[in-house]
Write an enzyme that holds these catalytic residues in place. Structure first.
Site, PDB file in Angstrom:
ATOM      1  N   ASN A 223       0.842  -1.203   0.000  1.00  0.00           N
ATOM      2  CA  ASN A 223       0.000   0.000   0.000  1.00  0.00           C
ATOM      3  C   ASN A 223       0.875   1.249   0.000  1.00  0.00           C
ATOM      4  O   ASN A 223       2.093   1.167   0.016  1.00  0.00           O
ATOM      5  CB  ASN A 223      -0.969  -0.032   1.185  1.00  0.00           C
ATOM      6  CG  ASN A 223      -0.223  -0.104   2.503  1.00  0.00           C
ATOM      7  OD1 ASN A 223       0.546   0.792   2.839  1.00  0.00           O
ATOM      8  ND2 ASN A 223      -0.415  -1.191   3.246  1.00  0.00           N
ATOM      9  N   ASP A 293      -4.058  -6.210   5.085  1.00  0.00           N
ATOM     10  CA  ASP A 293      -5.082  -7.031   5.748  1.00  0.00           C
ATOM     11  C   ASP A 293      -5.006  -8.491   5.299  1.00  0.00           C
ATOM     12  O   ASP A 293      -5.338  -9.394   6.054  1.00  0.00           O
ATOM     13  CB  ASP A 293      -6.475  -6.467   5.453  1.00  0.00           C
ATOM     14  CG  ASP A 293      -6.690  -5.145   6.185  1.00  0.00           C
ATOM     15  OD1 ASP A 293      -6.114  -5.000   7.277  1.00  0.00           O
ATOM     16  OD2 ASP A 293      -7.409  -4.274   5.658  1.00  0.00           O
ATOM     17  N   LYS A 303       8.299 -17.410 -10.696  1.00  0.00           N
ATOM     18  CA  LYS A 303       7.546 -16.290 -11.279  1.00  0.00           C
ATOM     19  C   LYS A 303       6.325 -16.833 -12.043  1.00  0.00           C
ATOM     20  O   LYS A 303       6.470 -17.743 -12.868  1.00  0.00           O
ATOM     21  CB  LYS A 303       8.462 -15.521 -12.232  1.00  0.00           C
ATOM     22  CG  LYS A 303       7.824 -14.273 -12.784  1.00  0.00           C
ATOM     23  CD  LYS A 303       8.797 -13.536 -13.699  1.00  0.00           C
ATOM     24  CE  LYS A 303       8.044 -12.417 -14.413  1.00  0.00           C
ATOM     25  NZ  LYS A 303       8.833 -11.837 -15.478  1.00  0.00           N
ATOM     26  N   PRO A 319      -2.574 -11.763  10.439  1.00  0.00           N
ATOM     27  CA  PRO A 319      -2.852 -11.566  11.871  1.00  0.00           C
ATOM     28  C   PRO A 319      -2.913 -10.070  12.170  1.00  0.00           C
ATOM     29  O   PRO A 319      -2.269  -9.268  11.498  1.00  0.00           O
ATOM     30  CB  PRO A 319      -1.633 -12.203  12.548  1.00  0.00           C
ATOM     31  CG  PRO A 319      -0.553 -12.190  11.519  1.00  0.00           C
ATOM     32  CD  PRO A 319      -1.242 -12.318  10.196  1.00  0.00           C
ATOM     33  N   ASP A 320      -3.696  -9.713  13.171  1.00  0.00           N
ATOM     34  CA  ASP A 320      -3.730  -8.316  13.614  1.00  0.00           C
ATOM     35  C   ASP A 320      -2.619  -8.164  14.660  1.00  0.00           C
ATOM     36  O   ASP A 320      -2.714  -8.728  15.760  1.00  0.00           O
ATOM     37  CB  ASP A 320      -5.105  -7.977  14.196  1.00  0.00           C
ATOM     38  CG  ASP A 320      -5.244  -6.479  14.400  1.00  0.00           C
ATOM     39  OD1 ASP A 320      -4.358  -5.876  15.027  1.00  0.00           O
ATOM     40  OD2 ASP A 320      -6.236  -5.907  13.903  1.00  0.00           O
ATOM     41  N   ILE A 321      -1.575  -7.439  14.310  1.00  0.00           N
ATOM     42  CA  ILE A 321      -0.387  -7.372  15.174  1.00  0.00           C
ATOM     43  C   ILE A 321      -0.710  -6.696  16.503  1.00  0.00           C
ATOM     44  O   ILE A 321      -0.451  -7.243  17.578  1.00  0.00           O
ATOM     45  CB  ILE A 321       0.764  -6.638  14.447  1.00  0.00           C
ATOM     46  CG1 ILE A 321       1.151  -7.428  13.188  1.00  0.00           C
ATOM     47  CG2 ILE A 321       1.967  -6.456  15.372  1.00  0.00           C
ATOM     48  CD1 ILE A 321       2.073  -6.705  12.245  1.00  0.00           C
ATOM     49  N   PHE A 337      -3.580   3.190  15.726  1.00  0.00           N
ATOM     50  CA  PHE A 337      -3.962   4.280  14.823  1.00  0.00           C
ATOM     51  C   PHE A 337      -5.137   3.840  13.972  1.00  0.00           C
ATOM     52  O   PHE A 337      -5.289   2.650  13.692  1.00  0.00           O
ATOM     53  CB  PHE A 337      -2.776   4.661  13.915  1.00  0.00           C
ATOM     54  CG  PHE A 337      -1.787   5.515  14.643  1.00  0.00           C
ATOM     55  CD1 PHE A 337      -0.935   4.952  15.567  1.00  0.00           C
ATOM     56  CD2 PHE A 337      -1.753   6.884  14.435  1.00  0.00           C
ATOM     57  CE1 PHE A 337      -0.052   5.729  16.287  1.00  0.00           C
ATOM     58  CE2 PHE A 337      -0.870   7.679  15.141  1.00  0.00           C
ATOM     59  CZ  PHE A 337      -0.018   7.100  16.067  1.00  0.00           C
ATOM     60  N   LYS A 351     -12.497   0.506  17.344  1.00  0.00           N
ATOM     61  CA  LYS A 351     -11.218  -0.230  17.303  1.00  0.00           C
ATOM     62  C   LYS A 351     -10.514  -0.210  18.654  1.00  0.00           C
ATOM     63  O   LYS A 351      -9.835  -1.162  19.026  1.00  0.00           O
ATOM     64  CB  LYS A 351     -10.293   0.402  16.251  1.00  0.00           C
ATOM     65  CG  LYS A 351     -10.582  -0.127  14.869  1.00  0.00           C
ATOM     66  CD  LYS A 351      -9.748   0.522  13.816  1.00  0.00           C
ATOM     67  CE  LYS A 351     -10.433   0.271  12.476  1.00  0.00           C
ATOM     68  NZ  LYS A 351      -9.846   0.979  11.380  1.00  0.00           N
ATOM     69  N   LYS A 355      -9.742  -3.916  19.764  1.00  0.00           N
ATOM     70  CA  LYS A 355      -8.335  -4.352  19.786  1.00  0.00           C
ATOM     71  C   LYS A 355      -7.730  -4.258  21.180  1.00  0.00           C
ATOM     72  O   LYS A 355      -6.534  -4.456  21.355  1.00  0.00           O
ATOM     73  CB  LYS A 355      -7.519  -3.531  18.783  1.00  0.00           C
ATOM     74  CG  LYS A 355      -7.980  -3.690  17.333  1.00  0.00           C
ATOM     75  CD  LYS A 355      -7.030  -3.017  16.345  1.00  0.00           C
ATOM     76  CE  LYS A 355      -7.632  -3.024  14.945  1.00  0.00           C
ATOM     77  NZ  LYS A 355      -6.672  -3.367  13.902  1.00  0.00           N
TER      78      LYS A 355
HETATM   79  O1  C5P Z   1      -8.043  -2.431  11.554  1.00  0.00           O
HETATM   80  P1  C5P Z   1      -7.190  -1.321  11.091  1.00  0.00           P
HETATM   81  O2  C5P Z   1      -6.164  -1.732  10.075  1.00  0.00           O
HETATM   82  O3  C5P Z   1      -7.888  -0.082  10.699  1.00  0.00           O
HETATM   83  O4  C5P Z   1      -6.400  -0.907  12.434  1.00  0.00           O
HETATM   84  C1  C5P Z   1      -5.418   0.022  12.448  1.00  0.00           C
HETATM   85  C2  C5P Z   1      -4.518  -0.181  13.635  1.00  0.00           C
HETATM   86  O5  C5P Z   1      -4.226  -1.568  13.820  1.00  0.00           O
HETATM   87  C3  C5P Z   1      -3.187   0.445  13.399  1.00  0.00           C
HETATM   88  O6  C5P Z   1      -2.663   0.796  14.651  1.00  0.00           O
HETATM   89  C4  C5P Z   1      -2.395  -0.670  12.740  1.00  0.00           C
HETATM   90  O7  C5P Z   1      -0.997  -0.475  12.865  1.00  0.00           O
HETATM   91  C5  C5P Z   1      -2.876  -1.866  13.505  1.00  0.00           C
HETATM   92  N1  C5P Z   1      -2.881  -3.117  12.731  1.00  0.00           N
HETATM   93  C6  C5P Z   1      -2.021  -4.134  13.074  1.00  0.00           C
HETATM   94  N2  C5P Z   1      -2.072  -5.318  12.380  1.00  0.00           N
HETATM   95  C7  C5P Z   1      -2.937  -5.493  11.370  1.00  0.00           C
HETATM   96  C8  C5P Z   1      -3.800  -4.458  11.011  1.00  0.00           C
HETATM   97  C9  C5P Z   1      -3.755  -3.283  11.719  1.00  0.00           C
HETATM   98  O8  C5P Z   1      -1.228  -3.985  13.987  1.00  0.00           O
HETATM   99  N3  C5P Z   1      -2.964  -6.638  10.723  1.00  0.00           N
END
Ligand code: C5P
Length: 421
Positions: A223, A293, A303, A319-321, A337, A351, A355
């Site tokens: 992105n 995402d 390739k 995974p959502d870090i 953020f 969020k 989160k």
């Molecule tokens: O869900 P969204 O992407 O809008 O959430 C944004 C927040 O979550 C940011 O702080 C981003 O760095 C964190 N994030 C993360 N791992 C992901 C997606 C988002 O840590 N896979």
């Protein structure tokens, strides 16, 4: 390494130039010191003026040059005592044998020798002279006296000299001297920040930039995140006395001064490194990264060849870090953020809860004047309910200023008594 010039805009350097051929290098030294943001005033001895004119230094420093001890006009502007008080550092470069001898003897018969006695600021001398004069016993004796008196002597370099000799006595290059000055102030500031800064004693981990999810060995999904906000926050946390580790996705930004940077590429790697940092110890975790995402379910080993009108690539959720770290038993203070294009505050508040964050900073990326690639930003900060802290609107400002305000918000929340929910 990048450097924030404003850091030194309140630091005053007196550059004293004495008689020697190396005086020409001092002109460049003024430029380099100004490049670092220092205020520079130049003092010249009569000997120095035989080599280079005050006008050169006036033009380069942007200040009138001081040459006389008891010139009524000069004293009416900034007299020798005021000049001595103004200085945060007196750098004598080049320092001639004569000046070194005067300092050692405590003479006060011209502006520079008087200034030396009148200042409380640290004094550095960069001797530059013929190698035989450097080695001469009186010179070495005088230098020893200066060291005993607390003067910092910058060793001359060896090499061929203007007089044709080869040996010790060359003034170090202006870039080196300017860097030594910068490092000195930087270390002094760091020592203060480590003791009294808003995040003194805290270990901060920050994720920044985009992630890059491989499709095959040559292609990826990513992105437009530039990482600027995360890098600005890393710099602000460091200035606030924290030990900062920056987990950076692929961005073309210089590492902020003093910050430990670990480059990562994919979301999985960013999570692995985040978990590792957590084990090493982390008090505050700040997630600014624009983590992809989804990632490709199976990265092709080779390739992918062009074939047919359509190509289907299957994606799986990353995974959502930040949420993963927030679930750990020894969790740090968690900052997230939210970049939204509509219902900004509502989504951000959601969020914060979903989160399990302590604080969230949200901005409206539909506005062209802030966010993503812009150097400016505007944000609203929300705190988790148990902090019972009002939301904060951070008005449009440079990302550096916003970063500073975020540091203050983190500090305030860390020091706020948490109410049981
Ligand atoms: O869900 P969204 O992407 O809008 O959430 C944004 C927040 O979550 C940011 O702080 C981003 O760095 C964190 N994030 C993360 N791992 C992901 C997606 C988002 O840590 N896979």
């Amino acid at each position: 390494m990048s450097f924030d010039l404003s850091v030194f805009s309140n630091k005053n350097i007196i550059l004293a130039v004495t008689g020697g051929i190396a005086a020409y290098k001092s002109a460049i030294l003024v430029r380099r010191l100004k490049d670092y943001g220092f205020n520079v005033r130049v003092v010249m001895t009569h000997g120095a003026q035989a080599f280079i004119t005050p006008l050169t230094f006036q033009a380069l420093s942007g200040n009138s040059v001081h040459t006389e001890l008891l010139d009524p006009e000069a004293e009416a502007g900034m007299g020798h005592i005021e000049l001595a008080r103004w200085a945060d550092l007196v750098l004598v470069a080049p320092a001639s044998c004569d000046t070194i001898a005067k300092f050692a003897a405590g003479l006060a018969d011209d502006l520079l020798s008087t200034l030396y006695l009148a200042t409380k600021a640290p004094v550095w001398v960069a001797p530059a002279m013929n190698q035989q004069m450097w080695a001469a016993k009186p010179t070495q004796r005088n230098l020893n006296t200066l060291v005993e008196d607390g003067v910092h002597v910058i060793m001359p370099e060896a090499g061929s000299q203007a007089c044709g000799d080869v040996g010790l006595g060359r003034m170090p290059e202006p870039e080196d001297l300017a860097e030594q000055v910068k490092n000195y102030f930087h270390q002094a500031q760091r020592a203060i920040a480590e003791k009294f800064g808003l995040l003194a004693g805290k270990r901060v981990v920050i994720t920044a930039g985009p992630t890059r999810e491989a499709i095959d060995p040559v292609r990826y999904i990513s992105n437009h995140s530039t990482g600027k906000m995360g890098f600005a926050i890393a710099a602000a946390c460091y200035s606030a006395g924290a030990k900062v580790t920056l987990l950076a996705g692929p961005v073309s930004l210089d590492t902020p001064n003093g910050v430990r940077r670990i480059n990562v590429s994919s979301a999985i790697k960013m999570l692995d490194e985040s978990m590792h940092q957590l084990e090493e110890g982390c008090d505050v975790f700040i997630a600014t990264a624009a983590v992809a995402d989804y990632r490709v379910a199976e990265v092709a080993e080779h390739k992918i060849k062009k074939a047919g009108d359509e190509l289907n690539v299957s994606l799986v959720k990353n995974p959502d870090i930040v949420a993963t770290i927030a679930q750990q038993s020894k969790r740090p203070f968690m900052v997230g953020f939210a970049a939204e294009t509509r219902n900004v505050e509502e989504y951000a508040a959601g969020k914060l809860v979903a989160k399990k964050l302590d604080m969230i900073a949200c901005n409206d990326v539909s506005r062209a004047d802030i966010g993503f690639a812009s150097d400016q930003n505007a944000m609203t900060v929300f705190f988790a309910e148990q902090y019972q802290m009002e939301k904060r609107d951070l008005e449009k400002a440079s990302k550096q200023e916003i970063a500073q305000q975020l540091v203050e918000a983190i500090h305030d929340a860390l020091n706020h008594k948490i109410e049981p929910v």
